[in-house]
Write a protein that holds these residues in place. Structure first.
Motif, PDB file in Angstrom:
ATOM      1  N   ILE A  36       0.825  -1.219   0.000  1.00 52.82           N
ATOM      2  CA  ILE A  36       0.000   0.000   0.000  1.00 52.82           C
ATOM      3  C   ILE A  36       0.858   1.268   0.000  1.00 52.82           C
ATOM      4  O   ILE A  36       0.622   2.177  -0.818  1.00 52.82           O
ATOM      5  CB  ILE A  36      -0.979  -0.028   1.187  1.00 52.82           C
ATOM      6  N   PRO A  37       1.888   1.408   0.880  1.00 53.76           N
ATOM      7  CA  PRO A  37       2.732   2.608   0.797  1.00 53.76           C
ATOM      8  C   PRO A  37       3.429   2.761  -0.549  1.00 53.76           C
ATOM      9  O   PRO A  37       3.556   3.880  -1.061  1.00 53.76           O
ATOM     10  CB  PRO A  37       3.742   2.408   1.940  1.00 53.76           C
ATOM     11  N   THR A  38       3.866   1.645  -1.129  1.00 53.41           N
ATOM     12  CA  THR A  38       4.542   1.729  -2.427  1.00 53.41           C
ATOM     13  C   THR A  38       3.590   2.222  -3.508  1.00 53.41           C
ATOM     14  O   THR A  38       3.951   3.054  -4.355  1.00 53.41           O
ATOM     15  CB  THR A  38       5.104   0.359  -2.808  1.00 53.41           C
ATOM     16  N   ILE A  39       2.359   1.717  -3.503  1.00 51.96           N
ATOM     17  CA  ILE A  39       1.369   2.164  -4.496  1.00 51.96           C
ATOM     18  C   ILE A  39       1.062   3.641  -4.321  1.00 51.96           C
ATOM     19  O   ILE A  39       1.019   4.413  -5.294  1.00 51.96           O
ATOM     20  CB  ILE A  39       0.096   1.312  -4.386  1.00 51.96           C
ATOM     21  N   ILE A  40       0.859   4.088  -3.069  1.00 49.59           N
ATOM     22  CA  ILE A  40       0.550   5.500  -2.821  1.00 49.59           C
ATOM     23  C   ILE A  40       1.712   6.390  -3.256  1.00 49.59           C
ATOM     24  O   ILE A  40       1.527   7.402  -3.955  1.00 49.59           O
ATOM     25  CB  ILE A  40       0.216   5.713  -1.343  1.00 49.59           C
ATOM     26  N   LEU A  41       2.937   6.021  -2.864  1.00 48.02           N
ATOM     27  CA  LEU A  41       4.101   6.822  -3.240  1.00 48.02           C
ATOM     28  C   LEU A  41       4.305   6.799  -4.746  1.00 48.02           C
ATOM     29  O   LEU A  41       4.699   7.811  -5.347  1.00 48.02           O
ATOM     30  CB  LEU A  41       5.345   6.283  -2.522  1.00 48.02           C
ATOM     31  N   GLY A  42       4.046   5.639  -5.391  1.00 49.18           N
ATOM     32  CA  GLY A  42       4.199   5.551  -6.843  1.00 49.18           C
ATOM     33  C   GLY A  42       3.220   6.456  -7.569  1.00 49.18           C
ATOM     34  O   GLY A  42       3.584   7.137  -8.538  1.00 49.18           O
ATOM     35  N   ILE A  43       1.962   6.477  -7.103  1.00 50.42           N
ATOM     36  CA  ILE A  43       0.956   7.342  -7.739  1.00 50.42           C
ATOM     37  C   ILE A  43       1.322   8.812  -7.551  1.00 50.42           C
ATOM     38  O   ILE A  43       1.256   9.619  -8.498  1.00 50.42           O
ATOM     39  CB  ILE A  43      -0.433   7.048  -7.155  1.00 50.42           C
ATOM     40  N   ALA A  44       1.721   9.174  -6.326  1.00 49.23           N
ATOM     41  CA  ALA A  44       2.092  10.575  -6.076  1.00 49.23           C
ATOM     42  C   ALA A  44       3.314  10.968  -6.898  1.00 49.23           C
ATOM     43  O   ALA A  44       3.342  12.051  -7.515  1.00 49.23           O
ATOM     44  CB  ALA A  44       2.366  10.775  -4.581  1.00 49.23           C
ATOM     45  N   ALA A  45       4.322  10.106  -6.929  1.00 51.61           N
ATOM     46  CA  ALA A  45       5.524  10.428  -7.696  1.00 51.61           C
ATOM     47  C   ALA A  45       5.209  10.520  -9.183  1.00 51.61           C
ATOM     48  O   ALA A  45       5.716  11.399  -9.883  1.00 51.61           O
ATOM     49  CB  ALA A  45       6.596   9.354  -7.445  1.00 51.61           C
ATOM     50  N   GLY A  46       4.345   9.626  -9.692  1.00 47.63           N
ATOM     51  CA  GLY A  46       3.961   9.683 -11.096  1.00 47.63           C
ATOM     52  C   GLY A  46       3.215  10.963 -11.431  1.00 47.63           C
ATOM     53  O   GLY A  46       3.447  11.567 -12.488  1.00 47.63           O
ATOM     54  N   TYR A  47       2.328  11.377 -10.527  1.00 48.87           N
ATOM     55  CA  TYR A  47       1.562  12.599 -10.776  1.00 48.87           C
ATOM     56  C   TYR A  47       2.487  13.811 -10.843  1.00 48.87           C
ATOM     57  O   TYR A  47       2.417  14.613 -11.785  1.00 48.87           O
ATOM     58  CB  TYR A  47       0.524  12.781  -9.674  1.00 48.87           C
ATOM     59  N   PHE A  48       3.367  13.962  -9.850  1.00 49.87           N
ATOM     60  CA  PHE A  48       4.265  15.123  -9.850  1.00 49.87           C
ATOM     61  C   PHE A  48       5.268  15.052 -10.992  1.00 49.87           C
ATOM     62  O   PHE A  48       5.650  16.076 -11.571  1.00 49.87           O
ATOM     63  CB  PHE A  48       4.994  15.218  -8.504  1.00 49.87           C
ATOM     64  N   ALA A  49       5.692  13.819 -11.345  1.00 50.86           N
ATOM     65  CA  ALA A  49       6.600  13.682 -12.479  1.00 50.86           C
ATOM     66  C   ALA A  49       5.913  14.095 -13.772  1.00 50.86           C
ATOM     67  O   ALA A  49       6.514  14.756 -14.633  1.00 50.86           O
ATOM     68  CB  ALA A  49       7.104  12.246 -12.573  1.00 50.86           C
ATOM     69  N   LEU A  50       4.634  13.718 -13.924  1.00 51.05           N
ATOM     70  CA  LEU A  50       3.880  14.088 -15.129  1.00 51.05           C
ATOM     71  C   LEU A  50       3.716  15.605 -15.200  1.00 51.05           C
ATOM     72  O   LEU A  50       3.847  16.199 -16.284  1.00 51.05           O
ATOM     73  CB  LEU A  50       2.517  13.395 -15.109  1.00 51.05           C
ATOM     74  N   GLN A  51       3.433  16.245 -14.067  1.00 47.92           N
ATOM     75  CA  GLN A  51       3.312  17.690 -14.066  1.00 47.92           C
ATOM     76  C   GLN A  51       4.631  18.363 -14.414  1.00 47.92           C
ATOM     77  O   GLN A  51       4.679  19.344 -15.173  1.00 47.92           O
ATOM     78  CB  GLN A  51       2.827  18.174 -12.688  1.00 47.92           C
ATOM     79  N   SER A  52       5.710  17.841 -13.875  1.00 51.14           N
ATOM     80  CA  SER A  52       7.022  18.414 -14.177  1.00 51.14           C
ATOM     81  C   SER A  52       7.375  18.224 -15.649  1.00 51.14           C
ATOM     82  O   SER A  52       7.884  19.145 -16.299  1.00 51.14           O
ATOM     83  CB  SER A  52       8.084  17.755 -13.291  1.00 51.14           C
ATOM     84  N   VAL A  53       7.094  17.027 -16.183  1.00 53.82           N
ATOM     85  CA  VAL A  53       7.376  16.771 -17.603  1.00 53.82           C
ATOM     86  C   VAL A  53       6.539  17.693 -18.474  1.00 53.82           C
ATOM     87  O   VAL A  53       7.018  18.234 -19.482  1.00 53.82           O
ATOM     88  CB  VAL A  53       7.112  15.295 -17.931  1.00 53.82           C
TER      89      VAL A  53
END
Length: 600
Positions: A36-53
């Protein structure tokens, strides 16, 4: 405060997992702590990475539009410079306005034009036709560089009409797309005499693919479209070639082109629009489809998610593998404990790992070995107690007293010459010689049959001619061993319980035969039989009466002590019709010993 919170979490965790199996507990904790922590961190990191990209590639695209505009401006200036240089050449103007009377002067002018301009055009890529149109009647057209407007078709119309319209236009230089063939681009420039009158026209026909094809074909990796607009917002080149040569319609591109003076951008309907102005009122417009552009970024995000899922699955598989090994070892240990609970003490657990379970397996093996030895010792004590009980039963009667009494009675009978009494005493002597021998518990089948025969002789004297005795003895069976007092108690039951003496045509059949490596005994009578309830109790091995302890239950127990599972004791009876007892033992040529409890 932190300690109280940790204690509260500990209690809640123990309460939730208290009813779960070990596998469920590990999986639950692994899911809560890792998955569960890995999924939550992965989704958050993906979202911020997409915004940065997204913010980064917007800057990148804007820079790409600017560089593309500079490239287009450079190319346009090159062709414009060629047309202007040609049209403003003083020698060219002078030669076009001269009147030629001599053929050599005309030829010299043609050679000059070819020498001065024809080779120059070859330095610019994409020029398909380079012409200089004029109306000087004294100057010829060579079909190479010098042309005169005639009725030939040019730019979608006759050359004469095209020439007149171009001279009449207010623009000195024009870029146009040929009607009907929009991908053919034509550059024209007026040639003006010193008097200000138009005396000719520079004509350049460009190859669209060579000039703009590489720039407009799938720009931005196919995620957008590119438009080149002239000062009148007419499309000179575009990714969508169907729009070439047409005015740009109402759109954010037109709005931006009319509003800006340098460059700018706007977002609308899921697309990003950029317009960059270049020289001569031209502008370069770019349409970026964000959904297509972000699709590429999403694939990167999907790749990251795929990697996260892969490693989660891999870690789950590894945890399941380790957990499966642990649970399997615990269950194996539990199965071995169940074996000990069922009386199998010669068990051990193979130990290869040096972990906590390995230490537990070592302790279990040590415990099972000691427990097995203790049980064996207890079994030996129990066997000795049983043997002593048998000896005590046999010792209840003093053999010497009986022998002396029988000997005295026999001498008195001999004095009286009472043969019947002598025969009875001899049978009793034979009977008790084997029954009261406390030194042995096994005997040969031959002696056991003699013992039965002695008992039957006594009963025949007691009940003369009431019971017929039938013997079926295999001589080969006489040499094998059996336990003592095996058949006599069964024959005695024929008289005591079977009431054989009150039966008409009473008969007792006794057989002892070899059956392969086994000996089969049978005692059968046609007496009263056994009631069903009593027969069921006998089959369960329960004692059904009282006496000296040598009943069927005693026989079963002694067979199990000496022969274990290799012996068989069966009673077949029908009340009112008789009883048949069958005993099977191994054919022993040596004396059998009492077996251990575990060998029974």
């Amino acid at each position: 405060m932190a300690a109280l919170l940790l204690r509260f979490i500990e209690r809640i965790t123990i309460r939730i997992t208290s009813t779960l199996h070990l596998r469920g507990k590990i999986l639950l904790l692994f899911g809560l702590i890792v998955i569960i922590p890995t999924i939550i961190l992965g989704i958050a990191a993906g979202y911020f990475a997409l915004q940065s990209v997204r913010s980064n590639y917007m800057v990148t695209i804007q820079e790409a539009v600017r560089q593309t505009a500079q490239n287009i401006e450079f190319r346009k200036q090159g062709y414009d410079l060629l047309a202007v240089r040609t049209a403003m050449d003083g020698e060219l103007v002078a030669r076009l306005t001269r009147e030629y009377e001599d053929m050599y002067d005309r030829l010299d002018t043609v050679e000059y034009f070819d020498r001065a301009f024809l080779s120059t055009s070859k330095y610019m890529p994409g020029i398909e036709n380079f012409r200089i149109y004029h109306t000087n009647p004294t100057l010829v057209q060579d079909g190479r560089l010098l042309w005169k407007p005639e009725d030939r078709m040019l730019a979608g119309m006759s050359e004469s009409l095209w020439y007149e319209r171009t001279l009449e236009s207010k623009d000195m230089s024009r870029w146009i797309n040929v009607p009907g063939r929009p991908e053919d681009i034509v550059i024209t420039h007026k040639i003006i005499a010193a008097s200000g009158a138009g005396i000719g026209m520079v004509f350049l026909q460009l190859d669209y693919n060579a000039v703009f094809g590489s720039l407009t074909e799938k720009p931005f990796n196919g995620a957008g479209e590119l438009y080149i607009l002239d000062a009148e917002h007419r499309v000179i080149a575009a990714t969508d070639r169907a729009q070439i040569g047409t005015p740009i319609g109402p759109s954010p591109i037109r709005d931006l082109a009319e509003e800006i003076s340098g460059g700018g951008g706007a977002a609308k309907d899921g697309s990003q629009y950029f317009v960059q102005s270049i020289g001569s009122g031209w502008s370069v417009a770019a349409v970026i489809h964000l959904d297509q552009l972000e699709r590429q970024s999403k694939w990167i995000l999907y790749g990251i998610i795929g990697c996260i899922v892969f490693f989660l699955l891999l870690s789950t598989f590894m945890v399941m593998t380790v957990m499966k090994n642990v649970v399997w070892r615990i269950r194996k240990l539990g199965n071995r404990m169940s074996d000990i609970a069922e009386g199998e003490f010669a068990v051990s657990v193979m130990n290869r790992d040096k972990d906590e379970l390995g230490e537990l397996e070592i302790l279990f093996n040590s415990m099972s070995g000691k427990l097995g030895k203790l049980v064996v010792d207890m079994a030996k004590v129990k066997l000795k107690e049983r043997e002593q009980s048998f000896r005590a039963l046999q010792a209840q009667i003093n053999p010497h007293f009986i022998y002396n009494s029988l000997s005295l009675i026999r001498w008195r009978a001999m004095d009286l010459n009472d043969q019947t009494q002598i025969t009875t005493i001899d049978a009793l002597t034979t009977f008790y010689r084997l029954a009261l021998d406390n030194e042995i518990n096994v005997t040969r089948i031959e002696k056991e049959l003699q013992h039965v025969q002695a008992y039957l002789e006594i009963q025949q004297l007691r009940y003369p001619e009431l019971v017929r005795i039938e013997w079926d003895i295999d001589p080969a069976a006489a040499r094998f061993y059996t336990i003592k007092l095996l058949l006599q108690p069964i024959v005695e039951n024929c008289y005591v319980h079977g009431a054989i003496t009150s039966k008409t045509d009473a008969v007792i059949r006794i057989s002892a035969r070899c059956a392969g490596d086994r000996i089969r005994f049978q005692v059968e009578d046609n007496g009263a039989g056994i009631p069903p309830g009593t027969l069921a109790s006998l089959e369960r091995g329960e004692r059904t009466g009282s006496g000296n302890g040598f009943g069927t239950a005693n026989i079963r127990e002694r067979l199990r002590l000496y022969f274990g599972s290799e012996s068989r004791f069966a009673i077949d009876s029908e009340q009112g019709f008789g009883t048949r007892v069958t005993i099977e033992i191994p054919a022993c040529v040596e004396r059998p010993d009492i077996r251990k409890e575990g060998d029974a």
